[in-house]
Enzyme design. Structure first.
Site, PDB file in Angstrom:
ATOM      1  CD  GLU A 176       2.281   1.495  -6.861  1.00 51.63           C
ATOM      2  OE1 GLU A 176       2.823   2.426  -7.502  1.00 51.63           O
ATOM      3  OE2 GLU A 176       1.756   1.656  -5.749  1.00 51.63           O
ATOM      4  CD  GLU A 282       0.496  -0.512  -0.568  1.00 50.02           C
ATOM      5  OE1 GLU A 282       0.197   0.681  -0.829  1.00 50.02           O
ATOM      6  OE2 GLU A 282       1.432  -1.110  -1.128  1.00 50.02           O
TER       7      GLU A 282
END
Length: 347
Positions: A176, A282
């Site tokens: 991220e 995910e």
């Protein structure tokens, strides 16, 4: 189901469980005993073949899930992983704050437990995550010297990756690091080092375990021509041209209902980057619509670089988005329509 049929179905699973001659962690040994007793019930509620086995027949490497010690000790989670899945990602236990909240005081217990479980049950592991702005110890976030941060990154990455050398198939090295417009996110890493922290982390990981696949992982990589997708493509292509050893891109795929339709186009764009692998890392989808789940699975099947899919948990009740019921099993560990639809397209 007749007893002899159950025994025939259970034979491969029970054979795969560790034997008594292996020196198991006591908690794992107790878990193994419980799994052996409960497997027949699970076979009544699941596919006769695992999703992992089915997706491997389609040329992919795994269908997996996120888990951790506390979940594995709830026997239905462990049994479902045993029966149906081929890969595990630690949900929290390998994050920096979990491993070293106080500098120099390393806590390996939960991470070791997951690695031992995976090895004893023949499951691949995705290490998650080495460098992330969140769940970061305060002592790291408070570093204000670039040279100090360089050394801290190298030490952390080499220590963690080195501990599990040869045991973990792939690592989310950086997680991220992009804003929605494709620029670098502001963090202690980028503020002090600019882009350099990416190279430092990947090179340290490669040195610590040359055989591990090294990934950059992010969310909202779900639509072609989105700002973050375009920015990531540009940065990663540049870094690879500079010799940074980036092997793969992970698309987290935390989706809202209707979001699955963009996955194929996004993966096709990411596949133009000179990495060797892509992965859905995910996956969860608000409301668990069958259409969206099957679109994501079909997208991975359609893109040769996509090596596998990891769903972010097993039961809705344990999801970080529990109120949206985003996973493949309900609160009672029963497979949902989305689960059955995935089995259908993989058969």
């Amino acid at each position: 189901m007749k007893a002899n049929v159950i025994l025939c179905l259970l034979a491969p699973l029970v054979a795969a469980l560790p034997t008594e001659t292996i020196h198991l962690d006591p908690e794992l040994a107790a878990l193994r005993a419980n799994l052996t007793e409960r497997t027949a019930d699970l076979w009544d509620r699941q596919a006769s073949q695992s999703i992992d086995q089915l997706i491997k027949r389609k040329g992919k490497l795994y269908f997996g899930t996120a888990t951790d010690r506390g979940l594995l000790q709830r026997e239905k989670n462990a049994a479902i992983i045993q029966a149906d899945l081929g890969q595990v990602t630690p949900e929290n236990s390998m994050k920096w704050q979990s491993l070293e909240n106080n500098q120099g005081q390393l806590n390996w217990g939960d991470a070791d437990y997951l690695v031992n479980f995976a090895q004893q049950n023949g499951k691949s592991i995705r290490g998650h995550t080495l460098i992330w702005h969140s769940q970061l110890p305060a002592w790291v976030n408070n570093i204000n010297n670039a040279d100090t941060l360089r050394q801290v990154i190298r030490t952390h990455v080499s220590t963690v990756v080195g501990r599990y050398k040869g045991k973990i198939r792939a690592w989310d090295v950086v997680n991220e690091i992009f804003n929605e417009d494709g620029t670098l996110r502001s963090s202690v890493f980028s503020r002090l080092l600019g882009e350099e922290f990416v190279s430092i982390a990947f090179r340290a990981a490669r040195d610590a375990d040359p055989s591990a696949r090294l990934y950059i992982n992010d969310y909202n990589l779900d639509r072609a021509n989105y700002g973050k997708v375009n920015g990531l493509k540009t940065y990663v292509s540049k870094w690879i041209s500079q010799g940074v050893p980036i092997d793969g891109i992970g698309s987290q795929s935390h989706l809202s209902g209707g979001g699955g339709s963009g996955t194929l186009g996004a993966l096709q764009q990411l596949a133009t980057v000179p990495v060797t692998e892509l992965a859905i890392t995910e996956l969860d989808i608000q409301g668990a619509p069958t259409t969206d789940y099957t679109q994501v699975v079909q997208a991975c099947l359609s893109v040769s670089k996509c090596v596998g899919i990891t769903v972010w948990g097993i039961s809705d009740k344990d999801s970080w988005r529990a109120s949206t019921n985003p996973l493949l099993f309900d609160a009672n560990f029963n497979p949902k329509p989305a689960y059955n639809s995935i089995v259908g397209i993989l058969q």
